[in-house]
Structure formats: structure tokens, C-alpha cells
Design a protein around this motif. Structure first.
Motif, PDB file in Angstrom:
ATOM      1  N   ALA A  37       0.976  -1.054  -0.033  1.00  0.00           N
ATOM      2  CA  ALA A  37      -0.086  -0.016   0.069  1.00  0.00           C
ATOM      3  C   ALA A  37       0.830   1.302  -0.133  1.00  0.00           C
ATOM      4  O   ALA A  37       0.415   2.442  -0.450  1.00  0.00           O
ATOM      5  CB  ALA A  37      -0.750  -0.087   1.258  1.00  0.00           C
ATOM      6  N   ALA A  38       1.974   1.211   0.572  1.00  0.00           N
ATOM      7  CA  ALA A  38       2.872   2.335   0.348  1.00  0.00           C
ATOM      8  C   ALA A  38       3.788   2.595  -0.604  1.00  0.00           C
ATOM      9  O   ALA A  38       4.453   3.718  -0.809  1.00  0.00           O
ATOM     10  CB  ALA A  38       3.952   2.254   1.977  1.00  0.00           C
ATOM     11  N   VAL A  39       3.888   1.304  -1.551  1.00  0.00           N
ATOM     12  CA  VAL A  39       4.685   1.511  -2.798  1.00  0.00           C
ATOM     13  C   VAL A  39       4.471   2.568  -3.710  1.00  0.00           C
ATOM     14  O   VAL A  39       5.550   3.501  -4.095  1.00  0.00           O
ATOM     15  CB  VAL A  39       4.645   0.182  -3.254  1.00  0.00           C
ATOM     16  N   PRO A  40       3.410   2.920  -3.980  1.00  0.00           N
ATOM     17  CA  PRO A  40       3.059   4.104  -4.785  1.00  0.00           C
ATOM     18  C   PRO A  40       3.942   5.667  -4.403  1.00  0.00           C
ATOM     19  O   PRO A  40       4.665   6.173  -5.172  1.00  0.00           O
ATOM     20  CB  PRO A  40       1.605   4.535  -4.927  1.00  0.00           C
ATOM     21  N   THR A  41       3.586   5.826  -3.158  1.00  0.00           N
ATOM     22  CA  THR A  41       4.299   7.003  -2.504  1.00  0.00           C
ATOM     23  C   THR A  41       5.641   6.802  -2.631  1.00  0.00           C
ATOM     24  O   THR A  41       6.648   7.864  -2.983  1.00  0.00           O
ATOM     25  CB  THR A  41       3.893   7.256  -1.169  1.00  0.00           C
ATOM     26  N   LEU A  42       6.362   6.011  -2.279  1.00  0.00           N
ATOM     27  CA  LEU A  42       7.804   5.588  -2.188  1.00  0.00           C
ATOM     28  C   LEU A  42       8.174   5.744  -3.686  1.00  0.00           C
ATOM     29  O   LEU A  42       9.328   6.272  -4.083  1.00  0.00           O
ATOM     30  CB  LEU A  42       8.183   4.094  -1.590  1.00  0.00           C
ATOM     31  N   LYS A  43       7.605   5.098  -4.660  1.00  0.00           N
ATOM     32  CA  LYS A  43       8.239   4.991  -6.020  1.00  0.00           C
ATOM     33  C   LYS A  43       8.207   6.432  -6.626  1.00  0.00           C
ATOM     34  O   LYS A  43       8.911   6.647  -7.177  1.00  0.00           O
ATOM     35  CB  LYS A  43       7.134   3.946  -6.911  1.00  0.00           C
ATOM     36  N   TYR A  44       7.081   7.101  -6.353  1.00  0.00           N
ATOM     37  CA  TYR A  44       6.934   8.207  -6.871  1.00  0.00           C
ATOM     38  C   TYR A  44       7.993   9.409  -6.270  1.00  0.00           C
ATOM     39  O   TYR A  44       8.633   9.925  -6.978  1.00  0.00           O
ATOM     40  CB  TYR A  44       5.463   8.911  -6.348  1.00  0.00           C
ATOM     41  N   SER A  45       8.468   9.168  -4.978  1.00  0.00           N
ATOM     42  CA  SER A  45       9.358  10.048  -4.356  1.00  0.00           C
ATOM     43  C   SER A  45      10.734   9.458  -5.003  1.00  0.00           C
ATOM     44  O   SER A  45      11.305  10.872  -5.325  1.00  0.00           O
ATOM     45  CB  SER A  45       9.371   9.680  -2.954  1.00  0.00           C
ATOM     46  N   LEU A  46      10.982   8.435  -5.362  1.00  0.00           N
ATOM     47  CA  LEU A  46      12.438   8.059  -5.859  1.00  0.00           C
ATOM     48  C   LEU A  46      12.403   8.470  -7.303  1.00  0.00           C
ATOM     49  O   LEU A  46      13.395   8.927  -7.672  1.00  0.00           O
ATOM     50  CB  LEU A  46      12.482   6.566  -5.727  1.00  0.00           C
ATOM     51  N   GLU A  47      11.258   8.364  -7.922  1.00  0.00           N
ATOM     52  CA  GLU A  47      11.260   8.439  -9.695  1.00  0.00           C
ATOM     53  C   GLU A  47      11.587  10.180  -9.504  1.00  0.00           C
ATOM     54  O   GLU A  47      12.071  10.659 -10.607  1.00  0.00           O
ATOM     55  CB  GLU A  47      10.119   7.993 -10.259  1.00  0.00           C
ATOM     56  N   LYS A  48      11.084  11.135  -8.682  1.00  0.00           N
ATOM     57  CA  LYS A  48      10.914  12.499  -8.694  1.00  0.00           C
ATOM     58  C   LYS A  48      12.354  13.022  -8.260  1.00  0.00           C
ATOM     59  O   LYS A  48      12.498  14.195  -7.930  1.00  0.00           O
ATOM     60  CB  LYS A  48      10.109  12.975  -8.042  1.00  0.00           C
ATOM     61  N   GLY A  49      13.433  12.270  -7.954  1.00  0.00           N
ATOM     62  CA  GLY A  49      14.731  12.538  -7.532  1.00  0.00           C
ATOM     63  C   GLY A  49      14.638  12.937  -6.087  1.00  0.00           C
ATOM     64  O   GLY A  49      15.717  13.599  -5.748  1.00  0.00           O
ATOM     65  N   ALA A  50      13.984  12.136  -5.231  1.00  0.00           N
ATOM     66  CA  ALA A  50      14.257  12.650  -3.730  1.00  0.00           C
ATOM     67  C   ALA A  50      14.952  11.157  -3.166  1.00  0.00           C
ATOM     68  O   ALA A  50      15.133  10.160  -3.680  1.00  0.00           O
ATOM     69  CB  ALA A  50      12.646  12.596  -3.213  1.00  0.00           C
ATOM     70  N   ALA A  51      15.682  11.638  -2.095  1.00  0.00           N
ATOM     71  CA  ALA A  51      16.280  10.565  -1.256  1.00  0.00           C
ATOM     72  C   ALA A  51      15.369  10.168  -0.074  1.00  0.00           C
ATOM     73  O   ALA A  51      14.555  11.076   0.447  1.00  0.00           O
ATOM     74  CB  ALA A  51      17.671  11.080  -0.791  1.00  0.00           C
ATOM     75  N   VAL A  52      14.972   8.998   0.070  1.00  0.00           N
ATOM     76  CA  VAL A  52      13.902   8.595   0.808  1.00  0.00           C
ATOM     77  C   VAL A  52      14.232   7.671   2.049  1.00  0.00           C
ATOM     78  O   VAL A  52      15.143   6.577   2.330  1.00  0.00           O
ATOM     79  CB  VAL A  52      12.933   7.683   0.113  1.00  0.00           C
ATOM     80  N   ILE A  53      13.794   8.265   3.238  1.00  0.00           N
ATOM     81  CA  ILE A  53      14.289   7.296   4.611  1.00  0.00           C
ATOM     82  C   ILE A  53      12.652   7.208   4.906  1.00  0.00           C
ATOM     83  O   ILE A  53      11.829   7.744   5.197  1.00  0.00           O
ATOM     84  CB  ILE A  53      14.827   8.261   5.551  1.00  0.00           C
ATOM     85  N   VAL A  54      12.779   5.670   5.265  1.00  0.00           N
ATOM     86  CA  VAL A  54      11.159   5.123   5.799  1.00  0.00           C
ATOM     87  C   VAL A  54      11.498   4.472   7.018  1.00  0.00           C
ATOM     88  O   VAL A  54      12.466   4.259   7.585  1.00  0.00           O
ATOM     89  CB  VAL A  54      11.128   3.699   4.893  1.00  0.00           C
ATOM     90  N   MET A  55      10.461   5.088   7.828  1.00  0.00           N
ATOM     91  CA  MET A  55      10.450   4.849   9.102  1.00  0.00           C
ATOM     92  C   MET A  55       8.691   4.005   9.686  1.00  0.00           C
ATOM     93  O   MET A  55       8.086   4.433   9.022  1.00  0.00           O
ATOM     94  CB  MET A  55      10.552   6.120  10.059  1.00  0.00           C
ATOM     95  N   ALA A  56       9.111   3.000  10.263  1.00  0.00           N
ATOM     96  CA  ALA A  56       7.788   2.310  10.646  1.00  0.00           C
ATOM     97  C   ALA A  56       8.308   1.596  12.208  1.00  0.00           C
ATOM     98  O   ALA A  56       9.393   1.821  12.784  1.00  0.00           O
ATOM     99  CB  ALA A  56       7.605   1.303   9.731  1.00  0.00           C
ATOM    100  N   HIS A  57       7.119   1.178  12.496  1.00  0.00           N
ATOM    101  CA  HIS A  57       7.066   0.172  13.766  1.00  0.00           C
ATOM    102  C   HIS A  57       6.654  -1.094  13.390  1.00  0.00           C
ATOM    103  O   HIS A  57       5.871  -1.549  12.582  1.00  0.00           O
ATOM    104  CB  HIS A  57       6.505   0.906  15.060  1.00  0.00           C
TER     105      HIS A  57
END
Length: 395
Positions: A37-57
Motif C-alpha cells: 500500500a505504501a509503494v506508490p508514494t515511495l516509487k513516486y518519491s524516488l522517481e522524482k529525484g528524492a532521497a527517501v528515509i522510511v520509518m515504521a514500527h
């Protein structure tokens, strides 16, 4: 609300809060829907040239490092879904994590270790949470919340990071939840139907109180219907109920009548002497003394389907019976199937309800399935969720 596609994220480092609290059998993920469910946001961020730090519990480590609750299996699965390596940091904060974050390049991703290894994450007061949220926020340029499953929890990663972050926005998953639950349900197409089931009236009191007068119809099933039967002076045998809430149930019945909301209760039941197998079907007026009412009966199913079929907006939370046992699952399955065939807007939320939908393999036949359990319930209760409050105040 400011969404991620309304923000310039190119060349920025994003700190994205997701809900990856998935079931594990050892190191094996038994249900990865929350990760997907979170993949669309993560893929969009990476494709738009952002560096991504994911945090979860994950799970309930209670502020201690518990090796079995490491996010390593989740990082590995996310890597498979994204088709790239997702390094797991040794912690959430500290010099080593800061170094990993600062070395992250556009188009790269990393994951922080389990947030709940730090007691501050779940501190009940700002003092208990300390500066944990501030330290997390310092890792990135922009905070993105995409975790509806924890939107009702005043955790550091949910409510403190937005105040400390330079910039905040909402991911695609949280955007959809907000659009459907926060916006669409303000002006639903009518007839508007709410369906509530499960074991306890007490856990649904907020929803009943908030939605009566707003919905045209309200179906009540599951063991919570037993308390309403008592309120009407009917026998329920040895069934599960909440006798201390009989007066409250009477008030709800009166309030619904006065507000013009039609309440639909079961008129017959599948009953058993235990929870193993059914002993027969009984009507509301001839419940055996030693009966446990464990599912709605055929006449009730017919009645409920009629209401479902004629409604244009439906919100469902809670099964109609002990659906975990196939012998008592027919009522829940029938409601699920009828909803799936409705051409209006059909919304499902809550862990057990989601389980019914997936058990019926009808998850693709609904307008929207919420990713929240407690968050979904509190939204229907009309409460402002801590996550949205924090984001609104810092956008």
C-alpha cells in the motif's frame, strides 16, 4: 492538506512514516498488503529525484530492542517490491544513522530500525516523548505521513516530527483515506447506510452516537446486536452481551427513531450450544435458553441484503457473527457479497471486516478499503485524529 504531488521534492531528503506493522511467522511475512500500500508514494518519491528515509514500527517491543521484531524482513520485502536495495539502519537516531542519512543520494532509499525500540516513540505526554521526534525530523528536509494505521496514535513519529520538520505533506495512501473518509462522507450519496457488527456495543458506541441522524439506515449485527435484543425485552439465551449497556442501547433505539435513522436488527439467528457447530436456526422470539447466537439467520440475511441493495453509500465495520468458524460465517459473507455487488460507494474498515473481505476474495470489488483499524473507527466517531491535527498545524 498539502499532498506530496503538490510539493517540490526533487533533490530533497524525505522522511516518510509508513505503517509496516505486518504479521510475521518467524522471518516470513504472512501478509504484505500494508507494505504494498505504501509503494506508490515511495516509487513516486524516488522517481522524482528524492532521497527517501522510511520509518515504521513493528509489534510491541515496549521500548526495548527485541531481535524478533527487527524490520530486516520488511526492508528485504520492500526491496523486492521496489526492485532495489533497501539498507536497514542499525537504529532510528544517533551518529551512525545520521551518517547514513547524509550519504543518501537522490533516487536512493533506506529504512530506520523499529521506532518502538525507543520508549519515547509511544510516550503518553510530550515530556515522555522528549526530543525523539526532533531528532527524527533532523534527518530529512521534508516529513511525509503515509501511515493511516497509526493516525489515531499520538506517537512521536506522528505528532512531534511535523512540528520539528522544515516542511510537511501527505502521501498518496493517507491522501486517499482523507478524501474518502474526511471529505466524501461529509456529503454522501443517499440512501446512506452504516453497517456495524462485532462483539461489543461499547467499542462502537462512538460510531453509533455520531452516525445516528447522519445515516438513513443502520444495520447492527454480530454479538453487539444481542445487547439491543435485551434492550427490547427479548431473550438471548447464553449469548455474549453487555448487560450494563442495556439502558444505553435503549437510548440509542429512541435516538434513532427521533432522528429518522432506521435501525435494522436481526430477526433470526444461527445458534449453537458451543462455538464449534450450529444446532439450528431460531427466530428472535423463540431463542432456546441454552443457545449461543453465533450468526444472523436466513431471514435476517434477506432483510439486510434488501437494505444494502437499495443504498448508494455504505460504510461497514464489524462481522455479523463468529466468521472465523466457517459454520458461522454465512451472514458475514452474504453482507460482503451484497456490498461487493452494489454499484454505489462501498467503504470497508477494521481488521476483522477486512479479513472477511479477503476471505471472500472480494477485495477488488469495493470502492475503498481503509488501511486503518482504530483510525477508521475514530474517524467514524467524528474525532479529529492526532496525525491530521499535527499536519494541519504545520503545513
Amino acid at each position: 492538506m498539502l499532498y506530496i504531488d503538490q510539493v517540490d521534492i526533487e533533490g530533497k531528503t524525505l522522511l516518510i512514516r509508513v505503517d509496516f506493522n505486518v504479521p510475521l511467522n518467524g522471518d516470513i511475512i504472512t501478509d504484505d498488503n500494508r507494505i504494498k500500500a505504501a509503494v506508490p508514494t515511495l516509487k513516486y518519491s524516488l522517481e522524482k529525484g528524492a532521497a527517501v528515509i522510511v520509518m515504521a514500527h513493528l509489534g510491541k517491543p515496549k521500548g526495548k530492542v527485541v531481535d524478533e521484531l527487527s524490520l530486516a524482513p520488511i526492508a528485504a520485502r520492500l526491496g523486492e517490491l521496489l526492485g532495489m536495495d533497501v539498507p536497514l539502519a542499525p537504529d532510528c537516531i544517533g551518529p551512525e544513522v545520521e551518517k547514513m542519512a547524509s550519504n543518501l543520494k537522490p533516487g536512493q532509499i533506506m529504512m530506520l530500525q523499529n521506532l518502538r525500540f525507543h520508549a519515547e516513540e509511544q510516550g503518553k505526554t510530550p515530556e515522555d516523548r522528549g526530543d525523539f521526534g526532533k531528532k527524527l525530523a533532523a534527518l530529512a528536509d521534508i516529513y511525509v505521513n503515509d501511515a493511516f494505521g497509526v493516525a489515531h496514535r499520538p506517537n512521536a513519529s506522528v505528532v512531534d516530527v511535523p512540528y520539528a520538520a522544515k516542511e510537511c505533506c501527505i502521501g498518496f495512501l493517507l491522501k486517499k483515506e482523507w478524501e474518502v473518509l474526511g471529505e466524501y462522507l461529509k456529503h454522501p450519496e443517499r440512501p446512506y447506510l452504516a453497517i456495524s457488527g462485532g462483539a461489543k456495543v461499547s467499542s462502537k458506541l462512538g460510531i453509533l452516537t455520531n452516525l445516528i441522524g447522519k445515516v438513513d439506515h443502520f444495520i447492527i449485527g454480530g454479538a453487539m446486536a444481542n445487547t439491543f435484543m435485551l434492550a427490547k425485552g427479548q431473550s438471548i439465551g447464553k449469548s455474549l452481551c453487555e448487560p450494563d449497556l442495556v439502558d444505553t442501547a435503549k437510548e440509542i433505539l429512541d435516538k434513532a427513531e427521533a432522528a429518522g435513522t432506521k435501525l435494522h436488527l436481526p430477526v433470526d439467528f444461527v445458534w449453537g450450544l458451543d462455538t464449534d457447530k450450529p444446532a439450528g436456526v431460531c427466530g428472535e422470539d423463540n431463542v432456546p435458553e441454552d443457545a449461543m447466537l453465533l450468526d444472523i439467520g436466513p431471514d435476517t440475511i434477506k432483510n439486510f441484503i434488501e437494505v444494502i441493495s437499495s443504498s448508494k453509500t455504505i460504510v461497514w465495520n464489524g462481522p455479523m457473527g463468529l466468521f472465523e468458524n466457517p459454520e458461522f460465517a454465512e451472514g458475514s459473507m452474504a453482507v460482503c457479497k451484497a456490498m461487493s455487488e452494489n454499484v454505489g460507494t462501498t467503504i470497508v474498515g477494521g481488521g476483522d471486516t477486512d479479513a472477511v473481505v479477503h476471505k471472500a476474495n472480494l477485495q477488488n470489488s469495493f470502492s475503498f478499503i481503509s488501511t486503518g483499524g482504530g483510525s477508521f473507527l475514530e474517524f467514524l466517531e467524528g474525532k479529529e485524529l492526532p496525525a491530521f491535527k499535527a499536519l494541519k498545524e504545520n503545513m
